[in-house]
Design a protein around this motif. Structure first.
Motif, PDB file in Angstrom:
ATOM      1  N   THR A 118       0.949  -1.099  -0.132  1.00 19.37           N
ATOM      2  CA  THR A 118      -0.291   0.102   0.508  1.00 19.37           C
ATOM      3  C   THR A 118       1.208   1.214  -0.066  1.00 19.37           C
ATOM      4  N   PRO A 119       0.588   2.639   0.044  1.00 22.46           N
ATOM      5  CA  PRO A 119       0.906   3.524   0.208  1.00 22.46           C
ATOM      6  C   PRO A 119       2.345   3.892   1.476  1.00 22.46           C
ATOM      7  N   PRO A 120       2.638   3.883   2.269  1.00 24.49           N
ATOM      8  CA  PRO A 120       3.017   4.297   3.287  1.00 24.49           C
ATOM      9  C   PRO A 120       2.248   4.959   3.765  1.00 24.49           C
ATOM     10  N   ASN A 121       1.772   5.836   3.549  1.00 24.65           N
ATOM     11  CA  ASN A 121       0.887   6.642   4.447  1.00 24.65           C
ATOM     12  C   ASN A 121      -0.525   6.236   4.994  1.00 24.65           C
ATOM     13  N   GLY A 122      -0.023   4.695   4.281  1.00 21.64           N
ATOM     14  CA  GLY A 122      -2.043   4.029   4.157  1.00 21.64           C
ATOM     15  C   GLY A 122      -3.160   3.984   2.880  1.00 21.64           C
ATOM     16  N   THR A 123      -3.306   3.021   2.726  1.00 23.07           N
ATOM     17  CA  THR A 123      -3.992   2.998   2.156  1.00 23.07           C
ATOM     18  C   THR A 123      -5.013   4.657   2.158  1.00 23.07           C
ATOM     19  N   PRO A 124      -6.046   4.781   0.803  1.00 24.14           N
ATOM     20  CA  PRO A 124      -6.359   6.332   0.837  1.00 24.14           C
ATOM     21  C   PRO A 124      -7.990   5.850   1.977  1.00 24.14           C
ATOM     22  N   ALA A 125      -8.517   4.571   1.786  1.00 21.56           N
ATOM     23  CA  ALA A 125      -9.294   3.530   2.834  1.00 21.56           C
ATOM     24  C   ALA A 125      -9.486   3.727   4.256  1.00 21.56           C
ATOM     25  N   LEU A 126      -8.034   3.636   4.479  1.00 21.05           N
ATOM     26  CA  LEU A 126      -7.709   4.160   5.826  1.00 21.05           C
ATOM     27  C   LEU A 126      -7.788   5.539   6.285  1.00 21.05           C
ATOM     28  N   ARG A 127      -6.923   5.574   5.395  1.00 18.99           N
ATOM     29  CA  ARG A 127      -6.973   7.973   5.269  1.00 18.99           C
ATOM     30  C   ARG A 127      -8.163   8.568   5.418  1.00 18.99           C
ATOM     31  N   LYS A 128      -8.929   7.891   4.869  1.00 20.43           N
ATOM     32  CA  LYS A 128     -10.375   8.837   4.863  1.00 20.43           C
ATOM     33  C   LYS A 128     -10.750   8.331   6.158  1.00 20.43           C
ATOM     34  N   ALA A 129     -10.578   7.396   6.993  1.00 21.74           N
ATOM     35  CA  ALA A 129     -11.393   6.713   8.229  1.00 21.74           C
ATOM     36  C   ALA A 129     -10.384   7.898  10.041  1.00 21.74           C
ATOM     37  N   ILE A 130      -9.565   7.496   8.923  1.00 20.42           N
ATOM     38  CA  ILE A 130      -8.707   8.822  10.057  1.00 20.42           C
ATOM     39  C   ILE A 130      -9.234   9.877  10.447  1.00 20.42           C
ATOM     40  N   VAL A 131      -8.970  10.666   9.418  1.00 19.96           N
ATOM     41  CA  VAL A 131      -9.655  11.889   8.912  1.00 19.96           C
ATOM     42  C   VAL A 131     -10.898  11.860   9.697  1.00 19.96           C
ATOM     43  N   ALA A 132     -11.701  10.469   9.594  1.00 15.98           N
ATOM     44  CA  ALA A 132     -13.228  10.542   9.869  1.00 15.98           C
ATOM     45  C   ALA A 132     -13.148  10.302  11.619  1.00 15.98           C
ATOM     46  N   LYS A 133     -12.704   9.941  12.208  1.00 15.39           N
ATOM     47  CA  LYS A 133     -12.278   9.978  13.507  1.00 15.39           C
ATOM     48  C   LYS A 133     -12.257  10.934  14.034  1.00 15.39           C
ATOM     49  N   PHE A 134     -10.915  12.286  13.282  1.00 16.04           N
ATOM     50  CA  PHE A 134     -10.478  13.276  14.223  1.00 16.04           C
ATOM     51  C   PHE A 134     -12.405  13.919  14.162  1.00 16.04           C
ATOM     52  N   LYS A 135     -12.612  14.375  12.801  1.00 15.67           N
ATOM     53  CA  LYS A 135     -13.305  15.075  13.003  1.00 15.67           C
ATOM     54  C   LYS A 135     -14.740  14.076  14.153  1.00 15.67           C
ATOM     55  N   ARG A 136     -15.072  13.109  13.561  1.00 19.73           N
ATOM     56  CA  ARG A 136     -16.229  12.544  14.683  1.00 19.73           C
ATOM     57  C   ARG A 136     -15.879  12.965  16.066  1.00 19.73           C
ATOM     58  N   GLU A 137     -14.469  12.579  16.529  1.00 25.47           N
ATOM     59  CA  GLU A 137     -14.317  11.775  17.609  1.00 25.47           C
ATOM     60  C   GLU A 137     -14.022  13.657  18.775  1.00 25.47           C
ATOM     61  N   ASN A 138     -12.923  13.777  17.497  1.00 26.35           N
ATOM     62  CA  ASN A 138     -12.167  14.955  18.040  1.00 26.35           C
ATOM     63  C   ASN A 138     -13.069  16.505  17.693  1.00 26.35           C
ATOM     64  N   GLY A 139     -13.634  16.741  17.062  1.00 25.61           N
ATOM     65  CA  GLY A 139     -13.588  17.889  16.866  1.00 25.61           C
ATOM     66  C   GLY A 139     -13.089  18.950  15.279  1.00 25.61           C
ATOM     67  N   LEU A 140     -11.582  17.620  15.272  1.00 28.90           N
ATOM     68  CA  LEU A 140     -10.620  18.199  14.431  1.00 28.90           C
ATOM     69  C   LEU A 140     -10.546  17.664  12.906  1.00 28.90           C
ATOM     70  N   ASP A 141     -10.174  19.462  12.248  1.00 27.64           N
ATOM     71  CA  ASP A 141     -10.414  19.480  10.691  1.00 27.64           C
ATOM     72  C   ASP A 141      -8.458  18.751  10.246  1.00 27.64           C
ATOM     73  N   TYR A 142      -8.788  17.725   9.917  1.00 28.52           N
ATOM     74  CA  TYR A 142      -7.438  17.535   8.806  1.00 28.52           C
ATOM     75  C   TYR A 142      -7.517  16.300   7.804  1.00 28.52           C
TER      76      TYR A 142
END
Ligand code: GLU
Length: 400
Positions: A65-89
């Protein structure tokens, strides 16, 4: 002439891993040792997460996969920070590693230069200072004692910052004490950090979901968004999702730093395994209802352990807000002698004697930078914990 690089002399093997390994060895030799050393949930990885890992194998997601993870993983991580922490990455602000430890490793390798200071509140998780030392950094420890409930005060932080300070490491809830920062406490630390624009913050939130008695977790950038451009917000699935062996840590931060960390990743492990990445997507996007009963079990165990340790002669123990550790003082046992004639001069002597004579494995406070204490992980069955606490009580009662 040794083949080994000089830089290795600055570090030692991880003491938490060492105690866990030793307890496992003694058990394999047939000794009835109870291991309270490992910071690892005894619960199983939830079924839907395991199923996602198996499905990834069956779908053939077994390639690079890419070194920074699959696009699906990156999307899930961005969504986690938004949903649980209110952070926009954004997805380009995501980095992943083989466990949180590798993310920290990549961050310090990318940034720490000879003589750079890394502020580490003590007691601290064992790997922060050693990873900084490996790259020539200078850990600057701030002792956060029992009276401060093991937490960093804004005054102490302000006093420790120098022009050479590169990073401050915050870990809440904390390994090894379980202490967690309230919103007001984070606000006060953020105010100090705002006055020191050269200082970067690594906030290790891996115990985020393990809090008790209604404690509300918050992360630094949620409290002060102005710190987003110099904070690495670090997390992972090991603890909340009981996925220690899967090895997945992730972080978000400013693009320049993240790009550098991803470059390092491309030259080392390449990426966390493709199967773990798929399982992590299921963990982050999936239901969280398995967590409440587990946390209730952790809370009950914490309360039992704190009570039983406070009944042990020479031991005192605070009730922490989160994680699955307690950090009792063994000050009342120092200077005493065990039935086998061992003198207890410090917390390392205490845990060694406790293992040999009491058959309970714990980690000495010296490893975490604050003595005379020891760390107990209560992420093990209630039955084993109760037995272990009885053994600690008997061990302490037999000291003269
Ligand atoms: N974080 C856990 C602990 O402190 C696992 C071992 C380690 O990586 O240190 O016990």
């Amino acid at each position: 002439m040794s083949i080994l690089a000089k830089r290795l002399s600055a570090i030692k093997p991880s003491p938490t891993i060492a105690v866990t390994t030793k307890a496992a060895e003694l058990k394999a030799q047939g000794l009835d040792v109870i291991g309270l050393g490992a910071g690892e949930p005894d619960f199983d990885t939830p079924d839907h997460i395991k199923a996602a890992g198996k499905a990834a194998i069956d779908r053939g997601e077994t390639k690079y996969t890419p070194p920074n993870g699959t696009p699906a993983l990156r999307k899930a991580i961005v969504a986690k920070f938004k949903r649980e922490n209110g952070l926009d990455y954004k997805p380009e602000q995501v980095t992943v590693g083989v466990g949180g430890k590798q993310v920290i490793f990549n961050a310090f390798l990318a940034t720490v230069q000879e003589g750079d200071e890394v502020i580490v509140p003590a007691p601290y998780w064992v790997s922060y200072p050693d990873i900084a030392l490996l790259f020539g950094g200078k850990p600057v420890f701030i002792t956060c004692g029992e009276n401060a409930r093991f937490k960093l005060s804004p005054e102490a932080l302000a006093a420790a910052i120098t022009p050479k300070t590169k990073w401050v490491v915050l870990n809440s809830p904390s390994n090894p004490t379980g202490a967690a920062y309230t919103r007001d406490e984070l606000r006060a630390l953020a105010d100090v950090l705002l006055k020191n624009p050269h200082v970067w913050v690594m906030t290790d939130d891996i115990y985020e979901h393990l809090t008790y008695d209604g404690f509300k977790f918050a992360t630094l950038c949620e409290i002060e968004p102005k710190l987003m451009d110099r904070t690495l917000t670090l997390n992972g699935v090991s603890k909340a999702y009981a996925m220690t062996g899967w090895r997945m840590g992730y972080a978000c931060g400013p693009v320049e730093l993240i790009k550098a960390m991803n470059m390092i990743q491309s030259q080392s492990a390449s990426h966390p395994t493709s199967i773990t990445q798929a399982a992590t997507v299921a963990a982050l996007d999936g239901p969280m209802d398995f967590l409440a009963p587990r946390n209730e079990a952790f809370r009950q165990r914490r309360d039992m352990v704190v009570k039983m340790l406070n009944e042990a002669k020479g031991i005192t123990c605070q009730t922490p807000e989160g994680a699955f550790y307690v950090y009792p003082s063994c000050a009342g046992t120092i200077g005493k002698t065990t039935p086998k004639g061992r003198k207890i001069n410090n917390d390392t002597d205490f845990v060694e004697a406790l293992l040999d004579e009491g058959l309970v494995a714990a980690v000495q406070g010296a490893a975490f930078g604050l003595s005379p204490y020891f760390r107990i992980s209560y992420a093990t069955s209630t039955q084993a914990l109760e037995k272990a606490c009885k053994r600690i009580q008997e061990f302490c009662a037999a000291l003269t």
